[in-house]
Design a protein around this motif. Structure first.
Motif, short mmCIF file in Angstrom:
data_model
loop_
_atom_site.label_atom_id
_atom_site.label_comp_id
_atom_site.label_asym_id
_atom_site.label_seq_id
_atom_site.Cartn_x
_atom_site.Cartn_y
_atom_site.Cartn_z
N MET A 1 -1.58 -20.49 -5.90
CA MET A 1 -1.33 -20.07 -4.43
C MET A 1 -0.32 -21.10 -4.09
N THR B 1 5.24 -22.07 -2.36
CA THR B 1 4.06 -21.21 -2.37
C THR B 1 4.22 -19.78 -3.22
N ALA B 2 3.17 -19.14 -3.20
CA ALA B 2 2.84 -17.71 -3.97
C ALA B 2 3.41 -16.83 -3.09
N THR B 3 3.58 -17.25 -1.75
CA THR B 3 3.84 -16.15 -0.86
C THR B 3 5.44 -16.12 -0.95
N VAL C 1 6.32 -14.28 -4.17
CA VAL C 1 6.23 -12.76 -4.40
C VAL C 1 7.38 -12.08 -3.48
N LYS C 2 7.60 -12.78 -2.49
CA LYS C 2 8.77 -12.16 -1.53
C LYS C 2 9.98 -12.05 -2.44
N LEU D 1 -2.90 -12.85 -8.02
CA LEU D 1 -3.08 -14.10 -7.22
C LEU D 1 -4.52 -14.68 -7.93
N ILE E 1 0.53 -12.03 1.20
CA ILE E 1 0.48 -11.89 -0.45
C ILE E 1 0.03 -10.42 -0.62
N LYS E 2 -1.25 -10.02 -0.16
CA LYS E 2 -1.82 -8.69 -0.08
C LYS E 2 -0.96 -7.53 0.44
N VAL F 1 -0.32 -6.70 -4.48
CA VAL F 1 -0.79 -7.18 -5.59
C VAL F 1 -1.54 -6.56 -6.32
#
Length: 266
Positions: free
Chosen positions: A62, A68-70, A73-74, A89, A102-103, A107
């Motif tokens: 994360m 961040t992972a957010t 992923v964006k 994740l 993120i969901k 994912v």
């Protein structure tokens, strides 16, 4: 005959700043016979890697030192050559507000820290199903002729849902960016075979949309698959009572979706 992709064939980018966690994850991947794993420790390293090549799967923690992972992923979903890349994740984060974006972006799995090997193996199988899905086998419908309305206020979530549906052989769809827009579409066109809708949306949410559909005699017969990352048992019970045909959790897993659609459409 085309070769079928298997777990050992996967090329994986692992984004994990902790050396201990990298070792654990890579050990579990080795147990699954995955050999092609490229580990990086920061978001910038991950972006540099992704700018050069697209892996079959990104596995990410994360938090990194620089983002961040957010955010990662964006970046992936915003780039045409990457936006279909499966994302997994692995995190100890439990905040709905942190995990939900993120969901929403799509994912293949969200695994906790610590995770067990069967959970990872299932997530890898979900990745294969996403990369090489099998078409729906329906008694009463040709999947290519199904008319589907996809309703979600997140453009990223709609894109991920449509990618999954397309992989199952469904290519005839329309999009609505919230429940209010969906109602406007349904007032003009009642010829849908299936509606796939998010639950949490502004103005008109999934519950209100289903209530509108079930109260309209021209629409009431249409199956509704509700897609949600909602974890509250009370809210889920509330959704069930509105007349939805099935509820599907985010992550939107191809095999689960296939089983649900086969059930509600047959």
């Amino acid at each position: 005959m085309t070769a079928v992709l298997d777990i050992p064939d996967l090329t994986i980018l692992l984004v994990e700043p902790s050396s201990t966690q990298r070792k654990i994850i890579m050990g579990n991947l080795a147990n699954a016979n995955v050999e092609k794993v490229d580990p990086v420790t920061s978001g910038r390293e991950a972006i540099n890697y992704l700018s050069r090549q697209a892996p079959d799967l990104v596995i990410s923690s994360m938090y990194f030192p620089d983002m961040t992972a957010t955010e990662l992923v964006k970046f992936i979903r915003d780039h045409d050559n990457l936006n279909q890349t499966p994302f997994m994740l692995i995190s100890s984060e439990i905040s709905f507000g942190k995990i939900d974006p993120i969901k929403q972006a799509g994912v293949v799995a969200v695994l906790p820290k610590p995770f067990d090997f069967p959970a990872l193996e299932t997530a890898l199988k979900n990745t294969l199903q996403f990369l090489e899905p099998e078409e729906l086998d329906l008694e009463n419908y040709d999947p290519t002729s199904l008319r589907v309305l996809v309703v979600d206020d997140s453009a990223l979530a709609r894109k991920f849902i449509i990618k999954t549906l397309t992989g199952l052989g469904i290519s005839n769809y329309q999009e609505a960016d919230d429940g209010k827009t969906a109602i406007s579409l349904l007032e003009k066109n009642t010829e849908f075979d299936l509606i796939v809708s998010d639950y949490n949306m502004p103005e008109v949410d999934g519950k209100e949309l289903v209530q509108f559909i079930r109260a309209n005699e021209l629409l009431a017969h249409i199956p509704v698959l509700m897609v949600t990352s909602e974890q509250s048992r009370a809210k889920l019970s509330n959704i069930e009572q509105t007349g939805v045909s099935a509820i599907c959790d985010k992550p939107f897993e191809p095999d689960n979706v296939k089983q649900l659609l086969a059930s509600i459409l047959n």
